[in-house]
Design a protein around this motif. Structure first.
Motif, PDB file in Angstrom:
ATOM      1  N   ASP A  41       0.804  -1.225   0.000  1.00 19.51           N
ATOM      2  CA  ASP A  41       0.000   0.000   0.000  1.00 19.51           C
ATOM      3  C   ASP A  41       0.841   1.280   0.000  1.00 19.51           C
ATOM      4  O   ASP A  41       0.466   2.265  -0.640  1.00 19.51           O
ATOM      5  N   TRP A  42       1.969   1.296   0.708  1.00 13.17           N
ATOM      6  CA  TRP A  42       2.772   2.518   0.818  1.00 13.17           C
ATOM      7  C   TRP A  42       3.370   2.939  -0.523  1.00 13.17           C
ATOM      8  O   TRP A  42       3.695   4.119  -0.725  1.00 13.17           O
ATOM      9  N   VAL A  43       3.480   2.023  -1.474  1.00 12.84           N
ATOM     10  CA  VAL A  43       4.087   2.339  -2.770  1.00 12.84           C
ATOM     11  C   VAL A  43       3.217   3.310  -3.575  1.00 12.84           C
ATOM     12  O   VAL A  43       3.730   4.176  -4.289  1.00 12.84           O
ATOM     13  N   PRO A  45       1.035   6.013  -2.829  1.00 14.02           N
ATOM     14  CA  PRO A  45       1.157   7.465  -2.688  1.00 14.02           C
ATOM     15  C   PRO A  45       2.551   7.992  -3.047  1.00 14.02           C
ATOM     16  O   PRO A  45       2.668   9.087  -3.601  1.00 14.02           O
ATOM     17  N   VAL A  46       3.574   7.215  -2.755  1.00 16.16           N
ATOM     18  CA  VAL A  46       4.937   7.643  -3.106  1.00 16.16           C
ATOM     19  C   VAL A  46       5.084   7.714  -4.623  1.00 16.16           C
ATOM     20  O   VAL A  46       5.589   8.700  -5.176  1.00 16.16           O
ATOM     21  N   THR A  47       4.620   6.679  -5.293  1.00 15.72           N
ATOM     22  CA  THR A  47       4.726   6.635  -6.752  1.00 15.72           C
ATOM     23  C   THR A  47       3.904   7.736  -7.397  1.00 15.72           C
ATOM     24  O   THR A  47       4.400   8.457  -8.274  1.00 15.72           O
ATOM     25  N   TRP A  48       2.646   7.886  -6.969  1.00 15.97           N
ATOM     26  CA  TRP A  48       1.801   8.901  -7.589  1.00 15.97           C
ATOM     27  C   TRP A  48       2.308  10.312  -7.344  1.00 15.97           C
ATOM     28  O   TRP A  48       2.242  11.163  -8.241  1.00 15.97           O
ATOM     29  N   THR A  49       2.834  10.584  -6.167  1.00 19.02           N
ATOM     30  CA  THR A  49       3.393  11.919  -5.912  1.00 19.02           C
ATOM     31  C   THR A  49       4.551  12.205  -6.862  1.00 19.02           C
ATOM     32  O   THR A  49       4.628  13.278  -7.467  1.00 19.02           O
ATOM     33  N   THR A  50       5.429  11.233  -7.026  1.00 16.32           N
ATOM     34  CA  THR A  50       6.562  11.385  -7.941  1.00 16.32           C
ATOM     35  C   THR A  50       6.077  11.577  -9.374  1.00 16.32           C
ATOM     36  O   THR A  50       6.558  12.466 -10.099  1.00 16.32           O
ATOM     37  N   TRP A 133       4.095   2.903 -15.108  1.00 18.40           N
ATOM     38  CA  TRP A 133       3.214   2.683 -13.957  1.00 18.40           C
ATOM     39  C   TRP A 133       1.793   2.342 -14.399  1.00 18.40           C
ATOM     40  O   TRP A 133       1.147   1.468 -13.815  1.00 18.40           O
TER      41      TRP A 133
END
Length: 152
Positions: A41-43, A45-50, A133
Motif C-alpha cells: 500500500d505505501w508504494v 502514494p509515493v509513486t503517484w506523488t513522484t 506505472w
C-alpha cells in the motif's frame, strides 16, 4: 519553466489524485484476490506523488512552447482519465469497466508522451515512468479481474 504554470499543472494532477481520498480502497478491495506481485500500500502514494511532479513539469515545460496545442489537449485528456479510474474501480466497484478506463488511460498517456516528445524531448521523457506505472496498474487490474470472476 514558469513556476506558476508548474503549480497549476500540479494542482490539476492532485485534483485527479484526490479521487483516491474520496473513493478509498476499503474492505471490498482488501477482500479481493490479488496477484502475489501486488505492490504494498505505501508504494502507491509515493509513486503517484513522484509521477504527478513529473507530469506537472512536463505540462509546464510544453505549455509555453510553440506548436503545443495537440500535446496540451492530450495532457488534458490523460489527466481526466486518470481522475476517472478510482471512482469507477473503487467507487462503483466495477473491475471490468476500470480496466476499460485504464486501457483508454494507457493509450492517452502513450499519445501524450509522443506529442510532448515532439515539442520538448525532456517533457516526453518525463512521461516514460507514468506509462510504465499505468502498464503495471493495467496488469494489476486485469489480474484482479481474472482472479475474481464473481466480481465481473
Amino acid at each position: 519553466m514558469v513556476y506558476a504554470l508548474f503549480l497549476i499543472f500540479l494542482a490539476a494532477c492532485f485534483a485527479a489524485g484526490s479521487t483516491g481520498g474520496l473513493f478509498p480502497p476499503g474492505p471490498w478491495y482488501r477482500e479481493l484476490s490479488k496477484p502475489s506481485w501486488t505492490p504494498p500500500d505505501w508504494v502507491f502514494p509515493v509513486t503517484w506523488t513522484t509521477l504527478y511532479i513529473c507530469m506537472a513539469s512536463a505540462g509546464a515545460r510544453v505549455a509555453l512552447a510553440d506548436d503545443n496545442a495537440f500535446a496540451m489537449a492530450l495532457w488534458s485528456l490523460q489527466i481526466a482519465l486518470n481522475g476517472l479510474w478510482t471512482p469507477v474501480f473503487f467507487g462503483l466497484q466495477k473491475i471490468k469497466l476500470g480496466l476499460i478506463v485504464l486501457i483508454a488511460l494507457w493509450l492517452s498517456v502513450a499519445a501524450t508522451m509522443i506529442a510532448l516528445w515532439m515539442v520538448d524531448w525532456i517533457s516526453g521523457l518525463l512521461f516514460v515512468p507514468y506509462l510504465v506505472w499505468v502498464t503495471i496498474a493495467g496488469a494489476l487490474n486485469a489480474s484482479v479481474m481474472r482472479l475474481n470472476p464473481e466480481e465481473r
